[in-house]
Design a protein around this motif. Sequence first.
Motif, mmCIF file in Angstrom:
data_model
loop_
_atom_site.group_PDB
_atom_site.id
_atom_site.type_symbol
_atom_site.label_atom_id
_atom_site.label_comp_id
_atom_site.label_asym_id
_atom_site.label_seq_id
_atom_site.Cartn_x
_atom_site.Cartn_y
_atom_site.Cartn_z
ATOM 1 N N ALA A 132 117.539 48.884 83.272
ATOM 2 C CA ALA A 132 118.875 49.431 82.994
ATOM 3 C C ALA A 132 119.603 48.531 81.991
ATOM 4 C CB ALA A 132 119.667 49.556 84.286
ATOM 5 N N SER A 133 119.484 47.229 82.172
ATOM 6 C CA SER A 133 120.219 46.328 81.278
ATOM 7 C C SER A 133 119.612 46.326 79.883
ATOM 8 C CB SER A 133 120.258 44.904 81.852
ATOM 9 O OG SER A 133 118.999 44.320 81.740
ATOM 10 N N ASN B 269 113.130 44.892 88.545
ATOM 11 C CA ASN B 269 112.529 45.770 87.537
ATOM 12 C C ASN B 269 113.491 46.881 87.130
ATOM 13 O OD1 ASN B 269 110.246 44.275 87.640
ATOM 14 N ND2 ASN B 269 108.981 45.786 88.676
ATOM 15 N N LEU B 270 114.122 47.518 88.132
ATOM 16 C CA LEU B 270 114.987 48.656 87.808
ATOM 17 C C LEU B 270 116.265 48.215 87.095
ATOM 18 C CD1 LEU B 270 114.615 50.864 91.012
ATOM 19 C CD2 LEU B 270 113.479 51.130 88.809
ATOM 20 N N GLU C 41 125.266 50.750 87.655
ATOM 21 C CA GLU C 41 125.801 50.788 89.016
ATOM 22 C C GLU C 41 124.671 50.701 90.040
ATOM 23 O OE1 GLU C 41 127.624 54.374 90.385
ATOM 24 O OE2 GLU C 41 129.044 53.257 91.615
ATOM 25 N N ILE C 42 124.781 49.711 90.920
ATOM 26 C CA ILE C 42 123.781 49.554 91.978
ATOM 27 C C ILE C 42 124.441 50.025 93.281
ATOM 28 C CG2 ILE C 42 122.247 47.911 93.140
ATOM 29 C CD1 ILE C 42 122.887 45.971 90.754
ATOM 30 N N THR C 43 123.764 50.929 93.992
ATOM 31 C CA THR C 43 124.347 51.401 95.247
ATOM 32 C C THR C 43 123.324 51.310 96.374
ATOM 33 O OG1 THR C 43 123.648 53.622 94.653
ATOM 34 C CG2 THR C 43 125.941 53.078 94.218
ATOM 35 N N SER D 59 124.420 53.894 82.050
ATOM 36 C CA SER D 59 124.965 54.796 81.029
ATOM 37 C C SER D 59 124.246 54.530 79.708
ATOM 38 C CB SER D 59 126.470 54.565 80.881
ATOM 39 O OG SER D 59 126.687 53.216 80.482
ATOM 40 N N GLY D 60 122.941 54.296 79.799
ATOM 41 C CA GLY D 60 122.187 53.903 78.605
ATOM 42 C C GLY D 60 121.589 55.040 77.816
ATOM 43 N N ILE D 61 120.492 54.744 77.121
ATOM 44 C CA ILE D 61 119.930 55.716 76.164
ATOM 45 C C ILE D 61 119.260 56.922 76.832
ATOM 46 C CG2 ILE D 61 119.564 53.993 74.341
ATOM 47 C CD1 ILE D 61 116.539 54.057 75.118
ATOM 48 N N GLY D 62 118.919 56.808 78.121
ATOM 49 C CA GLY D 62 118.303 57.927 78.830
ATOM 50 C C GLY D 62 116.828 58.122 78.467
#
Length: 575
Positions: free
Chosen positions: A197-198, A192-193, A207-209, A230-233
């Motif tokens: 993001a994609s 889901n997360l 980035e997955i950490t 680093s997307g639209i936020g």
Amino acid sequence: MDIAVLQRMLERERSARKEAERLLEEKAEALYNANLRMLKQNASLESDIDKRTAELQKAIRETNLAKEAENEFLSKMSHEIRTPMNAIIGMTHLMFDTVMSTEQREYIDSIHYSANLLKGLISDVLDLSKIESGTLNFHARNMNIREILKAIQQTFVFTLKGKPVQVLLSVDERLPQVLSGDDVILNQILMNLVGNASKFTEQGFIEITATKIKELEHGAILVEIGVRDSGIGIPADKLASIFDKFSQAASDVSFKYGGTGLGLAITKQLVELYEGTIDVSSTPNEGTNFRVRLPFHIASNESTSSKENKTLQETPLHAGKLLVVEDNPLNQKYLGKLLDKWGLEFDIANNGLESVELARQRSYDLILMDIQMPEMNGHKATIHIRNIEKYRDTPIIGLSAFAFEQDVQKSIESGMNDHLSKPFSPTQLRDKLVTHLSKMTEVDQTSLTEFVFNPKLDLQELGSFYEGDVQYAVDMFVIFLKNISGYTNQLSAHIQMEDWEGLCSVLHKIKPTFPMVGLSEQHAIVCALESEAKNKNVNIQVYQVKLDDFIHSVDEMIPVLENEVQRMNEFIENR
Ligand code: ADP
């Protein structure tokens, strides 16, 4: 002492004793009455308790029944809606392949888009109802967290191909190889997360950490899993409500990016089921950062996963022919790439119905079966395939996203042998294949290699093509025989009309079929004819003779091939 005094003393003692006896009787009666009252009170208290308990049990039963009914209703409804929905989506796919005006294409685009949106919504509502009704439980298993994260990374690297977005992964070295937790729930949270993001990142990175935060009691550790993009936020005033049901950051989000606003509500409930926490920070136009903190136990038995994995990875795969049943083209490609890499032969069926048909016509050693598919789902297809005599014991591995314990159970009940949750890493798939292909019966392998082809055919070519799978060879020979005269007629027609382009295209199409039936000589001639036909200065008379010779040589081989089909069928029958 005189008698009179003695008698008075006796009299006094007697009356004192009588008084004592009377008092004793009085007290005894009072005690008896008090006891009686207490017994009565006790009885009424007990009956009160019994009554209340019965009322409570009835209320619990009714609530459970209501919950069950709601659940059943939702699951039935979603199933009832999903089936026609799949038909609509399937039909729109077919329409895309037809000739349409621009206007019609726009309408179909929009039907397709809305149908997919609706299907997503139904799935989400169902998932949410499963979680809310408590049907979903936490099941701790040993898992390799690195593998799970790697599989997610690879899935999205693949999905995002063509978009300038890098998918990065970094895992804290202090995290043990094997942890104990619920890998299915973890997978769904990540899907889901990272899926969001994609969706909301046009360029840059995801980035997955995974970081060890601290040690907890009883040997558990707290791990933070981050998904940063680093997307639209997300605007600050929307951050607080982003985990609510049906909540989207802006009114045009659904229109621009799709989605239903349920994904994060589901994610939050899953995190809570895991006894973890989730939070988010975001800056519009810069990106978003989701952080999930989950407790994991250190696996008591390290060997369960990592060591076993190692030995399985080192084990060579048994050769075998696979049927991949999968409707999603991306998944088809992913699976196909892996199977090709491991040198395994496979066919692809686009839905359950096709899989049953292919299984009837051909023979497979293992079947990878997606669960949710249009036309016929994986459970039904498995039941049909199990009813075919030759597939009584063939390993069937179910593949599905968001597979909860009861989903896995359903797969097993429908006749599957095993289950693999999507997304899976190459290692996880290979492990399953190693396990199940090695169980292939010896009888199958030995008897398959016994058939000897007519030496007029290229035996080496046939051997490497079919590896002894006689049924597969029969199928290919039959297809060749059914089509070849049609193609040779087309060749003659094209040459008469001096249609070099048409001629080339037919030669190109039939070229790969000759080695499959052991006609290597004819294959070499077709290759030569094709390259000659591409040359504009070819002498038509000379070419015509060559082509006629070729057609003649093919015609001559047809009875040989027909005879081989008959012999192979006899061989299979007598096996
Ligand atoms: P949806 O199905 O709409 O994606 P979600 O519950 O998963 O539903 O997300 C709710 C909303 O949160 C999204 O519609 C989007 O506005 C916002 N959102 C979630 N993740 C991100 C992200 N990584 N970047 C930007 N916006 C996001």
